[in-house]
Design a protein around this motif. Structure first.
Motif, short mmCIF file in Angstrom:
data_model
loop_
_atom_site.label_atom_id
_atom_site.label_comp_id
_atom_site.label_asym_id
_atom_site.label_seq_id
_atom_site.Cartn_x
_atom_site.Cartn_y
_atom_site.Cartn_z
N ALA A 26 2.50 90.54 29.34
CA ALA A 26 2.38 90.43 27.87
C ALA A 26 3.72 90.02 27.26
N GLY A 27 4.80 90.57 27.77
CA GLY A 27 6.12 90.24 27.26
C GLY A 27 6.46 88.77 27.45
N ARG A 28 6.05 88.20 28.58
CA ARG A 28 6.29 86.77 28.81
C ARG A 28 5.45 85.93 27.86
N GLU A 29 4.19 86.31 27.71
CA GLU A 29 3.31 85.53 26.82
C GLU A 29 3.83 85.52 25.39
N LEU A 30 4.47 86.60 24.96
CA LEU A 30 4.95 86.67 23.57
C LEU A 30 6.44 86.32 23.46
N GLY A 31 7.04 85.91 24.56
CA GLY A 31 8.45 85.50 24.53
C GLY A 31 9.43 86.66 24.30
N VAL A 32 8.99 87.86 24.66
CA VAL A 32 9.88 89.02 24.49
C VAL A 32 10.90 89.08 25.63
N ASP A 59 3.14 101.40 37.89
CA ASP A 59 3.38 100.01 38.29
C ASP A 59 2.41 99.07 37.59
N THR A 60 1.17 99.49 37.41
CA THR A 60 0.19 98.67 36.69
C THR A 60 0.66 98.44 35.26
N ALA A 61 1.19 99.49 34.65
CA ALA A 61 1.66 99.35 33.26
C ALA A 61 2.86 98.40 33.19
N ILE A 62 3.79 98.53 34.12
CA ILE A 62 4.96 97.64 34.12
C ILE A 62 4.52 96.19 34.28
N ALA A 63 3.56 95.94 35.18
CA ALA A 63 3.07 94.57 35.39
C ALA A 63 2.41 94.04 34.13
N ALA A 64 1.64 94.89 33.44
CA ALA A 64 0.96 94.44 32.21
C ALA A 64 2.00 94.16 31.12
N PHE A 65 2.98 95.03 30.98
CA PHE A 65 4.05 94.79 30.01
C PHE A 65 4.76 93.48 30.31
N THR A 66 5.04 93.25 31.58
CA THR A 66 5.77 92.04 31.97
C THR A 66 4.97 90.79 31.59
N ALA A 115 5.29 94.20 17.49
CA ALA A 115 4.88 95.46 18.14
C ALA A 115 3.36 95.56 18.18
N GLN A 116 2.71 95.12 17.09
CA GLN A 116 1.25 95.19 17.06
C GLN A 116 0.62 94.16 18.01
N ASP A 117 1.19 92.95 18.02
CA ASP A 117 0.65 91.90 18.90
C ASP A 117 0.79 92.32 20.36
N MET A 118 1.92 92.90 20.65
CA MET A 118 2.18 93.35 22.03
C MET A 118 1.19 94.45 22.42
N ALA A 119 0.99 95.40 21.51
CA ALA A 119 0.05 96.49 21.80
C ALA A 119 -1.37 95.93 22.00
N ALA A 120 -1.74 94.94 21.18
CA ALA A 120 -3.08 94.35 21.29
C ALA A 120 -3.24 93.63 22.63
N LYS A 121 -2.22 92.88 23.03
CA LYS A 121 -2.26 92.17 24.32
C LYS A 121 -2.36 93.14 25.47
N LEU A 122 -1.60 94.22 25.39
CA LEU A 122 -1.62 95.22 26.46
C LEU A 122 -2.99 95.88 26.55
N TYR A 123 -3.59 96.10 25.39
CA TYR A 123 -4.93 96.70 25.37
C TYR A 123 -5.91 95.78 26.10
N ASP A 124 -5.80 94.48 25.81
CA ASP A 124 -6.67 93.51 26.50
C ASP A 124 -6.43 93.52 28.01
N LYS A 125 -5.22 93.87 28.40
CA LYS A 125 -4.90 93.92 29.83
C LYS A 125 -5.14 95.31 30.42
N GLY A 126 -5.74 96.18 29.63
CA GLY A 126 -6.14 97.48 30.17
C GLY A 126 -5.09 98.57 30.06
N VAL A 127 -4.09 98.37 29.17
CA VAL A 127 -3.08 99.42 28.97
C VAL A 127 -3.04 99.78 27.49
#
Ligand SMILES: *Cc1c(COP(=O)(O)O)cnc(C)c1O
Length: 393
Positions: free
Chosen positions: A386-392, A377-384, A334-346
């Motif tokens: 980040a989720g792929r990068e972390l294998g979620v 839509d920007t948030a969904i794209a960022a989640f997608t 959860a923390q790694d995902m939040a950090a990645k999303l932050y880097d992607k502007g979310v």
């Protein structure tokens, strides 16, 4: 270093070692859908800014005007010389909006919940509380001498059993206490069933509607009116949908509010709310009451996000509330995902033990009427991504 400080350092190390450390990121400027942070601008998906009023020009103006007419603060508790005409106006406005006799303001809903139990429920009484109730309710209940009974979240059979136990134990007063919306899940309390059980066992119902008032139910009047029932006691906050500043309240029948003015310790021994905040609160209720357009935008955003995230393969908790938890499991993920999303502007925050059960770490996203469909839509794209990068997904 003294042994006490050494012990505290070890405790802090243990929190870090378990990946349970909570990080605070400064926001430079106003709370909004788009916020400025040290690294630039990010999209905010973790504020309780449901109606997008936190930086609304009309609220800022109302606060400015009260600052000019009433000054910064009262320098007194309410009963000595701290009650202004604005406090009385907001208390009247809140009670009318919520459909109860009267209301009483506190510095925060944490204080309102800390205040409400001790004067009303003593040794002869019983408090029956949902296991997932907010920390402030748990602490408030601890301050009363009443018998404490708990039921599993939303479990009406267990609630009934506890009410029976309270009645058979000879309780004088019984109160059922629940959050209107459980903030980690976005689930609604089953208020129709709770009210029916309360009536059967001659119990009061208290609802903490912090994650509902302003945007749930007709005209945003909250979860009891959504369910078509009456709560005997309602607590809430000005710090979420109703402007996002600060302040809490108890709304209830006249004798209950009157007793609070005489006996509630966080009211009697703490400074009055600053007039600019109170004036903004009145304006926020005006806007919420007439805010069908804001509520429509909010629910459109929630639907859009749920659909997009579901299609992307994320596990969401089901529901209709603008709290939309993205389930991830372990705290570190959860923390790694939040950090990645932050880097992607979310900007989102991971929630993990002890705030939620172990193994149920999540990112709790929160929609706002201030988000545009493009923001969603920007948030969904960022989640997608980040989720792929972390294998979620
Ligand atoms: C936020 C919250 C509170 C605390 O409200 P404050 O006004 O910020 O102190 C209390 N109960 C619930 C359910 C909340 O979500």
């Amino acid at each position: 270093m003294s042994s006490t400080l050494h012990d505290i350092s070890s405790e802090l190390d243990a929190i870090r070692a378990q990946s349970l450390w909570k990080l605070e990121r400064p926001i430079l400027g106003r709370q909004s859908a788009h916020i400025r942070v040290n690294s630039g601008e990010v999209l905010n998906f973790c504020a309780n800014n449901y109606l997008g009023l936190a930086d609304h020009p009309d609220l800022v103006k109302a606060a400015h005007e009260a600052l000019d007419t009433h000054g910064l603060g009262m320098a007194s508790v309410r009963f000595i010389c701290g009650t202004s005409d604005l406090h009385l106006a907001l208390e009247r406005r809140l009670a009318d909006y919520l459909g109860l006799d009267d209301s009483i303001l506190f510095a925060a809903c944490f204080d309102a919940n800390g205040a409400v139990f001790e004067p009303l429920f003593g040794e002869q009484d019983a408090i029956v509380s949902d296991a997932l109730n907010h920390a402030s309710i748990i602490d408030g209940i601890r301050l009363s001498k009443a018998r404490r009974l708990r039921f599993a979240n939303g479990d009406m059979n267990e609630l009934e059993a506890q009410l029976r136990a309270a009645r058979e134990g000879g309780a004088r007063r019984i109160v059922i206490v629940t959050d209107g919306v459980f903030s980690m899940d976005g689930y609604f309390a089953k208020l129709a069933e709770i009210r029916a059980l309360a009536d059967r066992f001659d119990a009061l119902v208290m609802v903490d509607d912090c994650h509902a008032t302003g945007f749930i139910g007709p005209e945003g009047r909250g979860t009891p009116q959504r369910a078509g029932v009456k709560a005997d006691i309602l607590t809430g906050t000005l710090g979420k949908a109703l402007g996002g500043s600060a302040g809490g309240y108890i709304a209830a029948s006249q004798p209950i509010v009157d007793l609070m003015r005489q006996r509630a310790r966080p009211y009697l021994f703490s400074n009055a709310l600053p007039p600019p905040i109170v004036a903004a609160g009145i304006k926020a209720i005006d806007m919420a009451e007439r805010g069908d357009d804001l509520r429509a935008k909010l629910s459109d955003n929630a639907r859009r996000f749920r659909a997009g995230m579901g299609a992307a393969g994320f596990t969401l908790l089901p529901g209709e509330h603008p709290i939309i938890p993205v389930m991830l499991g372990e705290a570190k993920l959860a923390q790694d995902m939040a950090a990645k999303l932050y880097d992607k502007g979310v900007y989102v925050t991971g929630f993990f033990f002890p705030v939620v059960p172990r193994g149920q770490a999540r990112i709790r996203t929160q929609m706002s009427a201030a988000h545009s469909p493009q923001d969603i839509d920007t948030a969904i794209a960022a989640f997608t991504a980040a989720g792929r990068e972390l294998g979620v997904i």
